[in-house]
Design a protein around this motif. Structure first.
Motif, PDB file in Angstrom:
ATOM      1  N   UNK A  88       6.871   8.083  -3.486  1.00 29.05           N
ATOM      2  CA  UNK A  88       6.540   8.912  -2.331  1.00 29.05           C
ATOM      3  C   UNK A  88       7.415   8.543  -1.133  1.00 29.05           C
ATOM      4  N   UNK A  89       7.612   7.246  -0.910  1.00 28.30           N
ATOM      5  CA  UNK A  89       8.434   6.786   0.209  1.00 28.30           C
ATOM      6  C   UNK A  89       9.879   7.235   0.046  1.00 28.30           C
ATOM      7  N   UNK A  90      10.399   7.166  -1.173  1.00 23.17           N
ATOM      8  CA  UNK A  90      11.766   7.592  -1.441  1.00 23.17           C
ATOM      9  C   UNK A  90      11.936   9.094  -1.214  1.00 23.17           C
ATOM     10  N   UNK A  91      10.994   9.886  -1.725  1.00 25.68           N
ATOM     11  CA  UNK A  91      11.053  11.336  -1.545  1.00 25.68           C
ATOM     12  C   UNK A  91      10.924  11.724  -0.073  1.00 25.68           C
ATOM     13  N   UNK A  92      10.019  11.074   0.650  1.00 20.55           N
ATOM     14  CA  UNK A  92       9.829  11.367   2.075  1.00 20.55           C
ATOM     15  C   UNK A  92      11.079  11.003   2.868  1.00 20.55           C
ATOM     16  N   UNK A  93      11.735   9.900   2.492  1.00 23.36           N
ATOM     17  CA  UNK A  93      12.956   9.486   3.170  1.00 23.36           C
ATOM     18  C   UNK A  93      14.070  10.519   2.969  1.00 23.36           C
ATOM     19  N   UNK A  94      14.266  10.960   1.742  1.00 19.57           N
ATOM     20  CA  UNK A  94      15.312  11.966   1.459  1.00 19.57           C
ATOM     21  C   UNK A  94      15.022  13.282   2.185  1.00 19.57           C
ATOM     22  N   UNK A  95      13.768  13.695   2.189  1.00 22.28           N
ATOM     23  CA  UNK A  95      13.385  14.932   2.878  1.00 22.28           C
ATOM     24  C   UNK A  95      13.613  14.796   4.383  1.00 22.28           C
ATOM     25  N   UNK A  96      13.228  13.668   4.954  1.00 24.06           N
ATOM     26  CA  UNK A  96      13.398  13.450   6.393  1.00 24.06           C
ATOM     27  C   UNK A  96      14.882  13.412   6.767  1.00 24.06           C
ATOM     28  N   UNK A  97      15.706  12.833   5.889  1.00 20.84           N
ATOM     29  CA  UNK A  97      17.151  12.786   6.134  1.00 20.84           C
ATOM     30  C   UNK A  97      17.732  14.205   6.169  1.00 20.84           C
ATOM     31  N   UNK A  98      17.328  15.049   5.221  1.00 16.44           N
ATOM     32  CA  UNK A  98      17.797  16.440   5.199  1.00 16.44           C
ATOM     33  C   UNK A  98      17.329  17.201   6.434  1.00 16.44           C
ATOM     34  N   UNK A  99      16.068  17.013   6.804  1.00 19.43           N
ATOM     35  CA  UNK A  99      15.528  17.698   7.983  1.00 19.43           C
ATOM     36  C   UNK A  99      16.266  17.288   9.247  1.00 19.43           C
ATOM     37  N   UNK A 100      16.637  16.025   9.355  1.00 20.08           N
ATOM     38  CA  UNK A 100      17.375  15.548  10.520  1.00 20.08           C
ATOM     39  C   UNK A 100      18.770  16.169  10.564  1.00 20.08           C
ATOM     40  N   UNK A 101      19.418  16.263   9.421  1.00 22.46           N
ATOM     41  CA  UNK A 101      20.752  16.865   9.358  1.00 22.46           C
ATOM     42  C   UNK A 101      20.725  18.349   9.718  1.00 22.46           C
ATOM     43  N   UNK A 102      19.631  19.025   9.397  1.00 22.76           N
ATOM     44  CA  UNK A 102      19.528  20.464   9.625  1.00 22.76           C
ATOM     45  C   UNK A 102      18.847  20.835  10.946  1.00 22.76           C
ATOM     46  N   UNK A 103      18.400  19.840  11.710  1.00 19.95           N
ATOM     47  CA  UNK A 103      17.661  20.111  12.948  1.00 19.95           C
ATOM     48  C   UNK A 103      18.524  20.847  13.964  1.00 19.95           C
ATOM     49  N   UNK A 104      17.909  21.816  14.621  1.00 14.89           N
ATOM     50  CA  UNK A 104      18.566  22.617  15.658  1.00 14.89           C
ATOM     51  C   UNK A 104      17.794  22.460  16.960  1.00 14.89           C
ATOM     52  N   UNK A 125       9.444  -0.930   1.048  1.00 15.52           N
ATOM     53  CA  UNK A 125       9.260  -0.837  -0.404  1.00 15.52           C
ATOM     54  C   UNK A 125      10.487  -1.398  -1.113  1.00 15.52           C
ATOM     55  N   UNK A 126      11.679  -1.159  -0.559  1.00 16.92           N
ATOM     56  CA  UNK A 126      12.909  -1.696  -1.162  1.00 16.92           C
ATOM     57  C   UNK A 126      12.922  -3.218  -1.116  1.00 16.92           C
ATOM     58  N   UNK A 180       0.818  -1.222   0.000  1.00 17.36           N
ATOM     59  CA  UNK A 180       0.000   0.000   0.000  1.00 17.36           C
ATOM     60  C   UNK A 180       0.849   1.268   0.000  1.00 17.36           C
ATOM     61  N   UNK A 181       2.172   1.116  -0.045  1.00 14.60           N
ATOM     62  CA  UNK A 181       3.074   2.267  -0.002  1.00 14.60           C
ATOM     63  C   UNK A 181       3.552   2.600  -1.408  1.00 14.60           C
ATOM     64  N   UNK A 182       3.409   3.840  -1.813  1.00 13.88           N
ATOM     65  CA  UNK A 182       3.911   4.303  -3.101  1.00 13.88           C
ATOM     66  C   UNK A 182       5.437   4.446  -3.004  1.00 13.88           C
ATOM     67  N   UNK A 183       6.168   3.756  -3.871  1.00 17.40           N
ATOM     68  CA  UNK A 183       7.629   3.727  -3.805  1.00 17.40           C
ATOM     69  C   UNK A 183       8.256   5.100  -4.000  1.00 17.40           C
TER      70      UNK A 183
END
Length: 135
Positions: free
Chosen positions: A91-107, A129-130, A86-89
């Motif tokens: 969307x999951x990939x884009x959300x993962x990359x965005x979450x990784x960037x947000x974690x790196x930039x978190x203050x 999905x992978x 039920x997971x769009x591949x």
């Protein structure tokens, strides 16, 4: 007799059936369960859960909770669960990359904790999905 698996979420019973093997994302790492496993209660982390049914693997994103293993029955009380089907591949990939960037930039502590949870959640969805795409 195989393992009898029940995955329960607050909204509904998510999955119920038999499996040959289950791999759980626990708070101390991945844990495999086969027939006649010793009784155990363990906390579940946010991550990918795998089920092997008649030689075929299915993957699910589990968003934390608890698991009880006793007498060839495995009961998961999960905060949330989602099937790889039920997971769009993309969307999951884009959300993962965005979450990784947000974690790196978190203050700050609060932002880092929130970003880490969002990252783990996105990573779990991406991983399941992978697994599906590798088959």
């Amino acid at each position: 007799m195989n393992l009898q698996i029940s995955i329960l979420t607050p909204e509904r019973p998510f999955w119920n059936g038999e499996a040959d093997e289950i791999i759980l994302p626990t708070e101390t790492g991945e844990m495999g369960v086969l027939k006649n496993h010793a009784p155990i209660i363990t906390g579940l982390d946010v991550g990918a859960m795998l089920l092997r049914i008649q030689g075929e693997w299915s993957s699910f994103a589990i968003m934390g909770g608890f698991a009880v293993v006793k007498q060839n029955q495995v009961t998961l009380l999960a905060n949330e669960a989602e099937s790889s089907k039920t997971i769009d591949a993309d969307e999951a990939s884009n959300a993962f990359e965005k979450a990784k960037k947000n974690l790196e930039q978190a203050q700050g502590i609060k932002q880092k904790v929130e970003a880490n949870f969002a990252f783990k959640r996105a990573k779990a969805r991406y991983q399941v999905v992978q697994v599906l795409n590798k088959r």
